[in-house]
Design a protein around this motif. Structure first.
Motif, short mmCIF file in Angstrom:
data_model
loop_
_atom_site.label_atom_id
_atom_site.label_comp_id
_atom_site.label_asym_id
_atom_site.label_seq_id
_atom_site.Cartn_x
_atom_site.Cartn_y
_atom_site.Cartn_z
N LEU A 108 0.86 -1.01 -0.04
CA LEU A 108 -0.43 0.26 -0.24
C LEU A 108 0.79 1.12 -0.05
O LEU A 108 1.60 1.21 0.76
N LEU A 109 0.53 2.33 -0.75
CA LEU A 109 1.69 3.56 -1.20
C LEU A 109 0.24 4.60 -0.14
O LEU A 109 1.31 5.28 0.07
N SER A 110 -0.40 4.64 -0.26
CA SER A 110 -1.14 6.48 -0.42
C SER A 110 -2.82 6.09 -0.40
O SER A 110 -3.64 4.62 -0.96
N ARG A 111 -3.88 6.14 0.43
CA ARG A 111 -4.69 6.81 0.00
C ARG A 111 -5.34 7.64 0.16
O ARG A 111 -5.06 8.94 1.65
N ASP A 112 -5.99 8.53 -0.15
CA ASP A 112 -6.32 9.97 -0.47
C ASP A 112 -8.15 9.57 0.67
O ASP A 112 -8.43 9.38 0.90
N GLY A 113 -8.77 10.94 0.65
CA GLY A 113 -9.72 11.64 1.47
C GLY A 113 -11.27 10.51 0.70
O GLY A 113 -12.05 10.59 1.53
N THR A 114 -10.90 10.82 -0.32
CA THR A 114 -12.52 9.71 -1.28
C THR A 114 -12.47 8.27 -1.78
O THR A 114 -12.83 7.98 -2.07
N GLY A 115 -11.08 7.73 -0.70
CA GLY A 115 -10.64 6.35 -1.03
C GLY A 115 -9.47 5.60 -2.01
O GLY A 115 -9.77 5.06 -2.16
N LEU A 116 -9.49 7.03 -2.57
CA LEU A 116 -8.72 6.57 -3.95
C LEU A 116 -7.80 5.96 -3.53
O LEU A 116 -6.64 6.66 -3.27
#
Length: 196
Positions: A108-116
């Motif tokens: 897992l690299l990243s997750r933004d506030g929209t779930g992307l």
């Protein structure tokens, strides 16, 4: 065969290591409600054979090949895992066709506030991952948003974040990946003809 629709969040209650294998005991009252010796249950996307069922838990043996290819090599007591029983003939296929044969691991690299959510993947798997295609991450059937040569992204809905381990994952965590089996068969069948 599985569909990637997680039925239950289970908990690993015991891990016993021996030469070239491990034995896991997993608490999962729903998936054990009709389980018996020899049944298949996917644990974080890995198809495993039940060797024992007792009091809402089941035990499985994890062989060397599986330990090498999956995150189960680092399984520990107390860890939450996604659980799915093998699909019965005649049931709806809510996700996509999966075998529970993990192709490798990603990060897992990243997750933004929209779930992307972005994941790194081994470059040798990239050819099987396409935009709007299917991929299984820790046994969860997901749709690819975009695909590169060594990473891909997916959009996680709140339900998936809440009801699977993916909502608990942090950047740097290792996840199991299973690419679309149809793509692998097409490649294998087409390769001899493309060489000509």
């Amino acid at each position: 065969m599985f569909t990637g629709i997680v039925e239950e969040l289970g908990t690993i209650t015991a891990v016993e290591h021996s030469a070239h294998m491990a034995r896991l005991t997993v608490h999962g009252p729903l998936v054990t409600s009709d389980a018996k010796h020899g049944d298949s249950i996917a644990v974080n996307g890995v198809c495993l054979t039940v060797v024992e069922v007792a009091e809402g838990s089941f035990t499985v043996d994890v062989v060397h090949e599986t330990l090498q290819r999956s995150s189960l090599a680092k399984a520990e007591a107390g860890q939450a895992v996604n659980l799915e029983r093998a699909v019965a003939a005649g049931q709806r296929l809510g996700g996509h066709i999966m075998q529970g044969h993990v192709d490798g691991t990603g990060t897992l690299l990243s997750r933004d506030g929209t779930g992307l959510t972005r994941f790194a993947m081994p470059p040798n798997l990239a050819r099987y991952v396409v935009e709007k295609g299917s991929i299984a991450v820790d046994g969860v059937s997901l749709t690819v948003v975009d695909a590169g040569t060594d990473e891909f992204s997916i959009a996680l809905i709140p339900t998936t974040l809440e009801l699977t381990t993916l909502g608990r994952r942090e950047p740097g965590d290792v996840v199991n990946l299973e690419v679309d089996v149809v793509a692998k068969y097409v490649e294998r069948l087409a390769t001899p003809h493309l060489a000509k």
